[in-house]
Design an enzyme around this catalytic site. Structure first.
Site, mmCIF file in Angstrom:
data_model
loop_
_atom_site.group_PDB
_atom_site.id
_atom_site.type_symbol
_atom_site.label_atom_id
_atom_site.label_comp_id
_atom_site.label_asym_id
_atom_site.label_seq_id
_atom_site.Cartn_x
_atom_site.Cartn_y
_atom_site.Cartn_z
ATOM 1 N N SER A 298 0.846 -1.294 0.007
ATOM 2 C CA SER A 298 0.247 0.042 -0.185
ATOM 3 C C SER A 298 0.783 1.346 0.057
ATOM 4 O O SER A 298 1.951 1.274 0.386
ATOM 5 C CB SER A 298 -0.888 0.163 1.285
ATOM 6 O OG SER A 298 -0.206 0.378 2.413
ATOM 7 N N ASP A 299 0.270 2.294 -0.423
ATOM 8 C CA ASP A 299 0.853 3.671 -0.211
ATOM 9 C C ASP A 299 0.981 3.878 1.321
ATOM 10 O O ASP A 299 -0.030 3.314 1.995
ATOM 11 C CB ASP A 299 0.272 4.787 -1.006
ATOM 12 C CG ASP A 299 1.331 6.064 -1.327
ATOM 13 O OD1 ASP A 299 2.363 6.064 -0.569
ATOM 14 O OD2 ASP A 299 0.979 6.732 -2.397
ATOM 15 N N SER A 300 1.699 4.883 1.615
ATOM 16 C CA SER A 300 1.659 4.953 3.420
ATOM 17 C C SER A 300 0.275 5.418 3.554
ATOM 18 O O SER A 300 0.057 6.737 3.583
ATOM 19 C CB SER A 300 2.886 5.981 3.530
ATOM 20 O OG SER A 300 4.225 5.511 3.121
#
Length: 762
Positions: A298-300
């Site tokens: 995932s992106d942060s």
């Protein structure tokens, strides 16, 4: 014979030196945490390199306690994600390498290349491949030195997976992250992603192991930061199947299938109501149709967004479940660590779901050689001297020079003669740090953020203007409203023979988390530039920017305009080389430069590519300031068909192909580069104005010619229908071969056979 003997002796000496260096480096870096390295742990079956990979992975996973699993599936948790009892060392998921390793300096500082928006303008994928090779080997060397992210605390330590490249398309110039992407064109985007991937992953030292791992981002339909009341965290991108198949998916598809990318990052936004990190597209399209066999992160904070922003599920436990079951193996954020075990206890995920994510992620660590003996692994012995070598700096300068796009050059204003008095004015007149763009490693050894080792714009211009005088003044800031500096800058310009007007944007105007509302020059730059140009001096405008800038007035009145984008560490030198003729510009726009009315005609929140006025060269119905593919040179070129035949026929039943042959000639008086571009237009899709299917950048001496070949078959001209299904459709397809400026060849391709489905959209 004697020359051969001396040659053999030199080779043997070089080998001896290399072996000595390997021994020295292995001694220096013996402290790097390593799996299977002690007598207590090397007896585990997963440490046995003679076993097959599947058996080793299953053995390791069977020994990991439930309590340890969430931290192993969490990015950026090193140095706290080790398992001492198994001898499993820390590992950080999340190094960024967008245009260089984003780490602290080791013995040397990482090479910082031009930003991707500039690299796209090179139209040179072999250069992108070579850059990937440099980044990959530098990442290995810096990892061995224990380098961390570009922060004062040096944490987390970088791993060997890069959260790059960014292969989203430049959908709209207002997007704050256009600096990170190469192009608006899915075809070039796919070639860029594939070249970067192969360069980074397929190192030259040891074909048994991956050199590093790419993470293509951001899947999918991501191109909005913060606009009005909408942010990237809560945006629901409504995209029809036609646009997904023709625009948003192709760069990922090419990078996965042709590049063999081993990583994907899912984005913050939702896609048609489903958060991308919970979307079954990850399993059906990526892992199913495209046979992707890597990991997904995932992106942060994107997994937390599933329940906090998108309200797709009510709580963290179920967000962890839909993300993990949807195919997101690594969570950058705290949801897996805080909620995954509760999700398991409550039955939202199974043990096999968690173990599958562990299998995929540990598989890459094994493929990197991190669980095998290191004595015969060259990647465990990459010396610090592999970072920022003279060869990598030569490549960096080549990339910088090739990225420059000459947009206007009335009456051959450029190049300027040397030895004259030159005034450099404008907010970027003495730029250093702004040239670097974003996602930076430490570039100077003094401290993170220091740019004192860079050559500034004023210094580079002074060095290039041999025996001349260079003076400079800011005139105005990038965004400010003050005109107090106008008088000084105007006075300098009046006193000069030639003027360089350095204008553009910076991170305060466009960045991750910040979109633009206007695409014109911010602050009082328009007013300032008009006063300078109206002096009537030979003036060259230099634009520094991520997203394209609508310079409507300058388009009409400035004598010369050079688009430099964010050109990187050597950007000032590259600009000076072009200004004074040390290098002949040959870059071409990989984006469309719209005029200022585009923002009032086009809704930024509308993800459609075809709604009026359309987006990108494929669909835009208006007249841009400069079109996609445009770029001038200091020399001239001609294009001619190599034979008289301009009509061609292929059969989609016989699967035959034809080859277009074009002769390109340098008809001018100096050497230069030309980019020959090939497009088609399908009669069966009235929405597409034209579509790129091939290009080649060539360097030609005066009078020199070269034959360029483009192979076409029925697949070349396949496009998706309104349902996203890709068909081969018999009929007529117009062919256009051009240099993007003044050379245009036309032909026709007739596809015979019958209409049939090439790929179904799921």
């Amino acid at each position: 014979y004697q020359r051969r003997v001396r040659g053999v002796e030199m080779v043997m000496k070089a080998l001896a030196l290399a072996l000595a260096l390997i021994v020295l480096v292995s001694l220096v870096y013996g402290e790097i945490p390593r799996a299977c390295s002690t007598s207590d742990t090397d007896k585990f079956p997963f440490c046995n390199p003679n076993l097959d990979l599947d058996s080793r992975l299953k053995d390791l996973i069977s020994r990991i306690s439930d309590a340890d699993k969430p931290k192993l599936l969490t990015a950026r948790s090193s140095p706290n994600n080790n398992i001492p009892s198994l001898g499993v060392p820390e590992y950080d998921w999340g190094a960024n390498c967008v245009h260089g390793v984003q780490s602290r300096c080791g013995t040397r500082c990482p090479t910082s290349f031009p930003n991707p928006n500039a690299l796209g303008a090179t139209w040179n994928m072999s250069l992108v491949y070579d850059m990937g090779q440099v980044i990959g080997i530098e990442l290995r060397a810096l990892w061995l030195e224990g380098a961390g992210e570009n922060r004062p605390d040096n944490l987390p330590h970088v791993g060997l997976d890069c959260w790059s490249p960014n292969i989203n398309i430049n959908r709209d110039p207002r997007w704050g992250r256009n600096v990170e992407v190469a192009t608006e064109d899915p075809y070039i985007g796919g070639l860029y992603g594939s070249a970067y991937t192969r360069g980074l992953q397929e190192g030259k030292l040891d074909k048994r192991f991956l050199q590093a791992v790419v993470t293509l981002k951001h899947w999918a339909a991501y191109s909005l930061e913060n606009y009005g009341n909408v942010t990237r965290h809560n945006f629901n991108a409504i995209v029809n199947a036609y646009d997904l198949a023709n625009t948003y998916f192709p760069a990922f598809k090419t990078s996965v299938i042709d590049g063999n990318a081993k990583g994907i990052m899912c984005s913050y936004n939702a896609l048609n109501g489903i958060p991308t990190c919970a979307s079954q597209f990850l399993n059906t399209t990526l892992r199913g149709d495209w046979k992707f066999d890597g990991y997904v992160t995932s992106d942060s904070g994107a997994v937390a967004d599933i329940y906090t922003q998108h309200k797709y599920v009510p709580d963290a436990e179920r967000a962890a479940a839909v993300a993990l079951k949807g195919g997101t193996d690594i969570n950058s954020g705290g949801v897996y660590e805080s909620a995954l075990l509760k999700s398991l206890a409550d039955g939202y995920v199974s043990e096999s779901d968690i173990n599958l994510a562990l299998y995929r992620t540990f598989k890459l660590r094994f493929q990197l050689g991190l669980f095998d003996p290191i004595d015969d692994q060259p990647y465990w012995h990459v010396p610090p001297t592999a970072v920022n070598t003279p060869e990598s700096q030569a490549l960096n300068l080549l990339a910088t020079r090739q990225s420059m796009v000459l947009l206007k050059n009335d009456k051959n204003t450029l190049p300027f003669p040397k030895g004259k008095k030159v005034a450099v004015v404008g907010p970027h007149f003495n730029a250093t740090g702004v040239l670097l763009g974003n996602y930076l490693g430490q570039v100077c050894p003094k401290s993170p953020g220091d740019t004192s080792c860079m050559t500034s714009m004023l210094e580079a211009i002074s060095a290039a203007n041999a025996n001349g005088v260079v003076i400079g003044a800011e005139g105005c800031s990038v965004t400010g409203s003050s005109t107090n500096g106008f008088a000084e800058a105007i006075a300098l310009a009046k006193a000069a023979d030639y003027v360089i007007l350095a204008l553009g944007l910076d991170g305060a105007v466009e960045s991750e988390g910040k979109d633009r509302y206007s695409i014109t020059l911010p602050g009082v730059q328009d007013q300032f530039s008009q006063e300078i140009v109206n002096l009537g001096k030979p003036t060259a405008v230099v634009l520094i920017n991520g997203g394209a800038v609508a310079v409507d007035w300058l388009h009409q009145h400035a004598p010369a305009i050079l688009e430099a984008f964010y050109p990187g560490f050597l950007g000032a030198i590259g600009i000076a080389d072009v200004i004074f003729g040390n290098y002949n510009p040959g870059g071409k726009l990989a984006v469309t430069v719209y005029d200022s009315s585009f923002t009032s005609q086009s809704n930024f929140l509308d993800m459609s590519m075809t709604n009026t006025p359309g987006r990108t060269y494929k669909y835009y119905k208006g007249t841009p300031l400069w079109p996609f593919g445009y770029g001038l040179s200091y020399t001239t070129f001609s294009l001619k068909w190599s034979n008289s035949k301009t009509e061609f026929t292929v059969s989609n039943l016989n699967r035959d192909a034809i080859t277009l042959t074009v002769n390109v000639t340098n008809t001018g008086r100096i050497a230069g580069d030309e980019v020959v571009q090939a497009y088609f237009k399908p009669d069966n899709d009235p929405l597409i104005i034209k579509q790129l299917f091939g290009f080649q950048r060539v360097h030609l001496e005066p009078g020199q010619s070269q034959i360029i070949r483009f192979v076409m078959d029925y697949k070349t001209v396949c496009t998706a229908d309104k349902n996203g299904d890709i068909y081969s459709v018999p009929g007529h397809y117009a062919i256009m071969v051009t240099n993007g400026v003044d050379q245009n060849l036309r032909g026709s391709l007739f596809v015979e056979g019958k209409k049939f489905l090439v790929q179904n959209f799921k």
